[in-house]
Design a protein around this motif. Sequence first.
Motif: not given
Length: 277
Positions: A15-18, A168-174, A232-236
């Motif tokens: 996971r890429v930290a902010p 905020a509308a309930g959609t988790t983004v990855v 909404a994290p990125w993963y490499v």
Amino acid sequence: MSDRHDHEQAIERWRVAPGDRVRLGDVATDATDGAPGDKHETEDACEELVERLAEWQGRLWAEQRQALLLVLQAMDAGGKDGTIRKVFTGVNPQGVAVSAFKAPSAEELAHDFLWRVHRRAPARGEIGVFNRSHYEDVLVVRVEELVPEAVWRPRYGAIRDFEASLGAAGTTVVKLFLHISKDEQAERFQARLDDPTKRWKFSTGDLAVRERWDDYRAAYEEAIAETSTERAPWYVVPADHKWYRNWVVLNVLLATLEGMDPQYPPEEPGLDDIVIR
Ligand code: AMP
Ligand code: MG
């Protein structure tokens, strides 16, 4: 339902930290860290993870309150199609919405760059999968200079805001970057050329893109650094080994769904007394 710790432990290293700027050249594309075993053992483990994913998807669908959006990005032949085929093989198709984004049509170009992606965002209860995405608008668009920097650079902020509003509308983004080496891409291109049933996947334009490998890599590094957030994290994902890639992606989905923790809706009272005759 399962040990959340396991899934989280499998993926946290990718996971890429902010605020972090990952140097992709320093991340091994053939890593297999944390895998439960060799290729065969890991593929066996994936079968169980696929079943778990189906269970969680059932809950998400029953709950109808939240959605999950999985964004897949990669260089050509990076394995986006294969990942979708393998990882979602066990889930109810009714609850999954896959969207592939190609070069924009005239109608799409006549709108802001998020218009075509927003209308494909998953509805409550769904898992949405983006095969390419709004990130193309700061990747290919940047490298091929399809618009000036004054247009593409502000898109990082627009993307952060867009993804935050989905959250905020309930959609988790990855967001996943499937990370392959240039050598691995060469092998996969060659395999496409050697197999008449795969030639359709190859275009000579892919070679021009391959020549700009370093430019694309720099564009990916900046896009990931600018847009990896807590929510909404990125993963490499090291993706030279397909079996490891699939195992990581399954763990990302499972860890994310466990965090979302969808619940079956409350049952009507008095159901215990009903006997169907
Ligand atoms: P494929 O995924 O192999 O079917 O290829 C789709 C092509 O569409 C890739 O070359 C992408 O770079 C291109 N593409 C996707 N989105 C955009 C965009 N917003 N602007 C320009 N090209 C795009
Ligand atoms: Mg292609």
